[in-house]
Design a protein around this motif. Sequence first.
Motif, PDB file in Angstrom:
ATOM      1  N   ASN A 179      -1.754  -3.853   3.535  1.00  9.09           N
ATOM      2  CA  ASN A 179      -1.777  -4.168   4.971  1.00  9.09           C
ATOM      3  C   ASN A 179      -1.857  -2.875   5.789  1.00  9.09           C
ATOM      4  N   GLU A 180      -2.172  -1.788   5.105  1.00  7.13           N
ATOM      5  CA  GLU A 180      -2.542  -0.511   5.729  1.00  7.13           C
ATOM      6  C   GLU A 180      -1.433   0.116   6.576  1.00  7.13           C
ATOM      7  N   ALA A 181      -0.168  -0.137   6.176  1.00  8.11           N
ATOM      8  CA  ALA A 181       0.969   0.526   6.839  1.00  8.11           C
ATOM      9  C   ALA A 181       2.259   0.236   6.080  1.00  8.11           C
ATOM     10  N   TYR A 182       3.292   1.031   6.363  1.00  6.38           N
ATOM     11  CA  TYR A 182       4.642   0.743   5.881  1.00  6.38           C
ATOM     12  C   TYR A 182       5.213  -0.296   6.844  1.00  6.38           C
ATOM     13  N   SER A 183       4.951  -1.557   6.568  1.00  5.39           N
ATOM     14  CA  SER A 183       5.282  -2.595   7.552  1.00  5.39           C
ATOM     15  C   SER A 183       6.770  -2.922   7.591  1.00  5.39           C
TER      16      SER A 183
ATOM     17  N   ASP B 239       0.830  -1.213   0.000  1.00  8.03           N
ATOM     18  CA  ASP B 239       0.000   0.000   0.000  1.00  8.03           C
ATOM     19  C   ASP B 239       0.863   1.261   0.000  1.00  8.03           C
ATOM     20  N   GLY B 240       1.925   1.278   0.820  1.00  6.91           N
ATOM     21  CA  GLY B 240       2.780   2.465   0.857  1.00  6.91           C
ATOM     22  C   GLY B 240       3.433   2.702  -0.493  1.00  6.91           C
TER      23      GLY B 240
HETATM   24 MG   LIG Z   1       2.003  -2.009   3.639  1.00 12.44          MG
END
Ligand SMILES: [Mg+2]
Length: 204
Positions: A35-39, A7-8
Motif C-alpha cells: 500500500n506504498e507506506a507504513y500505514s 511493503d515497509g
Molecule cells: Mg504498507
Amino acid sequence: MICYAGDGGTVDIGIQALSGALERGNDFLYICYDNEAYSNTGMQRSGATPLAARTTTTPGGKKDHKKDLDAIVAAHNPVYQATACAAYPVDLYNKVVKALSMPGPKFMHVLAPCPPGWRFPSDETIEMGKLAVKSGMWVLWERDHGKLTITGASKAAMKKRIPVADYLTRQGRFRGITDEQITELQARVDRSITCLQKEVEGKC
Ligand SMILES: [Mg+2]
Ligand SMILES: Cc1ncc(C[n+]2csc(CCOP(=O)(O)OP(=O)(O)O)c2C)c(N)n1
C-alpha cells in the motif's frame, strides 16, 4: 508456509530475512501487500512509496522513486514470482494457487490501493487498482522458473495505456505533483514496459 507482510516490512525492515530465505531455497510463498507506506504506524513513507507522493514524513512529496523490489527478488531466481492487484481477484487467486503447487521459494507482490493513505474515497478502491494497471504504473505478470508472461488486463496495457496522470491526479497524495514529475513517472513506466516486452520476446 505462507508469509504475508506489508511493503515497509518487506522492502525496508525485512529485506535481509527475505533475501536469506530466497537464497537458501526455503520452501515458502512470500506475499507482499503493497500500500506504498507504513500505514499502521501513521502513513510514513516507505521504500515502496512512489515519487511525489505525500506521506506524513514526506509532506512536500517524496523526492525518491519507488524501490524496485521485484528486481531485487528476481536477482535471487525464485522458482515462481508474480505481481497482482486486488482489483483483479481471479488473476491474484490463480497465481496463489500456482505458486502453492510448486516446491521452493515463491514470491508475490500485490498492489493494495489504500483510501486513507492515498486519499481517495473508499468506494473507488477497485477502480484505483484498475487505473494503476491500465496506466502501466502496475503491471500484472508472472515469472515461472524464469520465464516471464504478462497476464490478465496488462496484456492490453502493454500496447495501449491511459496516461499515468489519469491515475495520479485521482489521489490526494499526489496533490502538488509537478508536470516534470508526471513526465518523469510516465517515462519510467514506458521504459519498464519496453524492458518487460523485450524479456517476453527473449531479447534480454
Ligand atoms: Mg504498507
Ligand atoms: C522490526 C520492526 N520494526 C518496526 C516495527 C513498527 N511497525 C509496526 S507496523 C509498522 C508499519 C509497517 O508498514 P507496512 O509493512 O507497509 O505495513 P502496513 O502498516 O502498511 O500495512 C511498523 C514500522 C515493528 N513492528 N517491527
